[in-house]
Motif scaffolding. Structure first.
Motif, mmCIF file in Angstrom:
data_model
loop_
_atom_site.group_PDB
_atom_site.id
_atom_site.type_symbol
_atom_site.label_atom_id
_atom_site.label_comp_id
_atom_site.label_asym_id
_atom_site.label_seq_id
_atom_site.Cartn_x
_atom_site.Cartn_y
_atom_site.Cartn_z
ATOM 1 N N ARG A 1 43.786 15.116 -38.872
ATOM 2 C CA ARG A 1 44.396 13.882 -38.382
ATOM 3 C C ARG A 1 45.377 13.265 -39.379
ATOM 4 N NH1 ARG A 1 47.011 10.533 -37.367
ATOM 5 N NH2 ARG A 1 46.814 8.658 -36.090
ATOM 6 N N HIS B 1 45.203 9.006 -23.763
ATOM 7 C CA HIS B 1 43.887 9.640 -23.791
ATOM 8 C C HIS B 1 43.928 11.161 -23.809
ATOM 9 C CE1 HIS B 1 42.572 5.602 -23.089
ATOM 10 N NE2 HIS B 1 43.216 5.545 -21.940
ATOM 11 N N SER C 1 41.923 5.595 -33.830
ATOM 12 C CA SER C 1 41.907 5.475 -32.379
ATOM 13 C C SER C 1 42.785 4.325 -31.902
ATOM 14 C CB SER C 1 40.473 5.273 -31.881
ATOM 15 O OG SER C 1 39.958 4.047 -32.368
ATOM 16 N N ARG D 1 43.242 2.298 -27.161
ATOM 17 C CA ARG D 1 42.351 3.293 -27.755
ATOM 18 C C ARG D 1 42.882 4.659 -27.361
ATOM 19 N NH1 ARG D 1 41.363 -0.761 -29.617
ATOM 20 N NH2 ARG D 1 39.394 -1.773 -30.101
ATOM 21 N N THR D 2 42.821 5.594 -28.271
ATOM 22 C CA THR D 2 43.442 6.892 -28.028
ATOM 23 C C THR D 2 42.401 7.998 -27.938
ATOM 24 O OG1 THR D 2 43.777 7.173 -30.411
ATOM 25 C CG2 THR D 2 45.582 6.205 -29.151
ATOM 26 N N ALA D 3 42.889 9.224 -27.722
ATOM 27 C CA ALA D 3 42.029 10.378 -27.459
ATOM 28 C C ALA D 3 41.025 10.616 -28.585
ATOM 29 C CB ALA D 3 42.895 11.623 -27.253
ATOM 30 N N ASP D 4 39.766 10.772 -28.229
ATOM 31 C CA ASP D 4 38.719 11.050 -29.213
ATOM 32 C C ASP D 4 39.006 12.334 -29.979
ATOM 33 O OD1 ASP D 4 37.368 8.792 -28.481
ATOM 34 O OD2 ASP D 4 35.996 9.815 -27.112
ATOM 35 N N ARG D 5 39.574 13.315 -29.285
ATOM 36 C CA ARG D 5 39.872 14.594 -29.938
ATOM 37 C C ARG D 5 40.791 14.397 -31.133
ATOM 38 N NH1 ARG D 5 43.357 19.385 -27.026
ATOM 39 N NH2 ARG D 5 43.922 20.524 -28.919
ATOM 40 N N SER E 1 41.251 11.381 -32.788
ATOM 41 C CA SER E 1 40.632 10.474 -33.753
ATOM 42 C C SER E 1 39.685 11.202 -34.693
ATOM 43 C CB SER E 1 39.875 9.364 -33.013
ATOM 44 O OG SER E 1 40.739 8.645 -32.179
ATOM 45 N N SER E 2 39.028 12.252 -34.174
ATOM 46 C CA SER E 2 38.023 12.954 -34.982
ATOM 47 C C SER E 2 38.528 14.271 -35.561
ATOM 48 C CB SER E 2 36.783 13.229 -34.117
ATOM 49 O OG SER E 2 37.132 14.016 -32.979
ATOM 50 N N HIS F 1 42.528 2.860 -38.616
ATOM 51 C CA HIS F 1 41.713 3.131 -37.449
ATOM 52 C C HIS F 1 42.481 4.128 -36.589
ATOM 53 C CE1 HIS F 1 38.917 -0.101 -38.422
ATOM 54 N NE2 HIS F 1 39.955 -0.880 -38.624
#
Length: 362
Positions: free
Chosen positions: A319, A337, A256, A308-312, A314-315, A254
């Motif tokens: 990565r 974040h 994030s 939870r970490t930065a969406d940038r 995670s996607s 996971h």
């Protein structure tokens, strides 16, 4: 099943059940070297001003609790752990209680007394961190003009005593020209070497003044050079996969969240006596109330699960080849974040290098 596979199996089962398998005990922040890239270093004076080291009785009090929790492996680190005044007493107690003990050291403090202790009660292994391949380089990087000679003498004494040794090496400003010589040294002594070029920032030391590390592009270059020399890595295949954009992803990962074993199968006790997931996630620290490990472990797992970490990140399509994790994210930005630009630039350069290598243009 070899030892490495068994250890990974135990960590995976520990993570699944929320049971710690390994504890890292950070005995002291004090070191006899003054490396510009170090994330934790303190002088003895600075350490005392911050409350001083924990007495050996504190660490010994944790031993029966670690046994009860299921800890199998204990890693002793610093600073320089051999500078900790109660090292021998604590180390003997750990061995007498059946723990597998690893030690991470700069290798320059290997005394006769220490050799006798390690011969009588051998550790699983001692990991020696190398900072160059000459006294001149050590003087530049560590501030110690005889650091290399002291370290090599320490390695040789450990080997003569039959102690298992591993080597770590990080490429930093001042030692890049020793890169090839480090591999030659590893081969000469027939010792495994883990080399890389990414340095966490200096958020945990007394001052970030004087902090030094490579540029993102330089770090990417030496990262790839290390991969090229690693016998366990299919370097052409790795470059091909990176260049083609293939994704090799672990099903249960996971991106994030904290997806390593920190805070799920291992914990880290800082020199101040706080429990952390790892040495770079001080933001999640849990004080050991009444020196009790189990309640702190339950609180730590809750804090880790909530991250939870930065969406940038995670996607991001890169990565799986990036160094980014919650710890490096906080180290770089101070936040879970924000995407760490240093690592973004480093990863982009890794991709460019892989593309050139894949096209036959290194």
């Amino acid at each position: 099943m070899n030892e490495f596979d068994l250890e990974n199996y135990l960590f995976a089962k520990g993570k699944q059940k929320g049971v710690p398998v390994r504890a890292v005990l950070e005995l002291t922040p004090v070191c006899n070297f003054r490396c510009g890239f170090c994330y934790i270093r303190h002088s003895h004076k600075e350490c005392m001003e911050l409350g001083g080291e924990k007495p050996v009785e504190f660490w010994k009090m944790l031993i029966p609790q670690m046994k009860e929790m299921g800890i199998l492996i204990v890693t002793l680190i610093g600073g320089e752990p051999f500078l900790y005044q109660g090292f021998g007493e604590l180390y003997s107690e750990l061995l007498d209680n059946g723990f597998l003990v690893n030690i991470t050291s700069n290798g320059s403090m290997i005394t006769d007394e220490l050799i006798e202790l390690l011969k009588e009660k051998p550790p699983r292994y001692v990991t020696v961190s190398l900072y160059g391949a000459s006294d001149e380089t050590y003087h530049r990087v560590t501030g110690n003009p005889k650091g290399f000679s002291m370290t090599i003498a320490g390695i040789e004494r450990l080997l003569e005593a039959g102690i298992a040794v591993k080597l770590n090496y990080v490429t930093v400003p001042g030692n890049q020209e020793d890169f090839d010589a480090i591999y030659e040294l590893s081969n000469r002594y027939h010792l495994p070497l883990l080399a890389d070029a990414y340095c966490f920032t200096a958020r945990r030391r007394s001052s970030e003044e004087g902090f030094q590390r490579l540029s993102p592009e330089q770090a990417a270059r030496y990262h790839m050079e290390a991969k090229k020399r690693d016998p366990k890595v299919d370097y052409p295949g790795m470059c091909r996969r990176i260049a083609s954009g293939e994704v090799v992803r672990v099903e249960e990962m996971h991106y994030s969240r904290i997806s390593c074993y920190a805070g799920s199968a291992l914990f880290w006790i800082s020199w101040k006596g706080d429990m952390m997931p790892c040495g770079f996630l001080e933001q999640l620290r849990v004080p050991l109330e009444e020196n009790q490990l189990s309640p702190a472990w339950e609180k730590l797992k809750e804090r880790v699960a909530a991250v939870r970490t930065a969406d940038r990140c995670s996607s991001c399509k890169h990565r799986e080849i990036c160094y980014v994790c919650p710890a490096s994210m906080v180290s770089e930005t101070g936040s879970f974040h924000e995407a760490p630009e240093y690592l973004c630039q480093m990863t982009e350069e890794i991709v460019r290098i892989a593309e050139r290598e894949n096209d036959g243009n290194p």
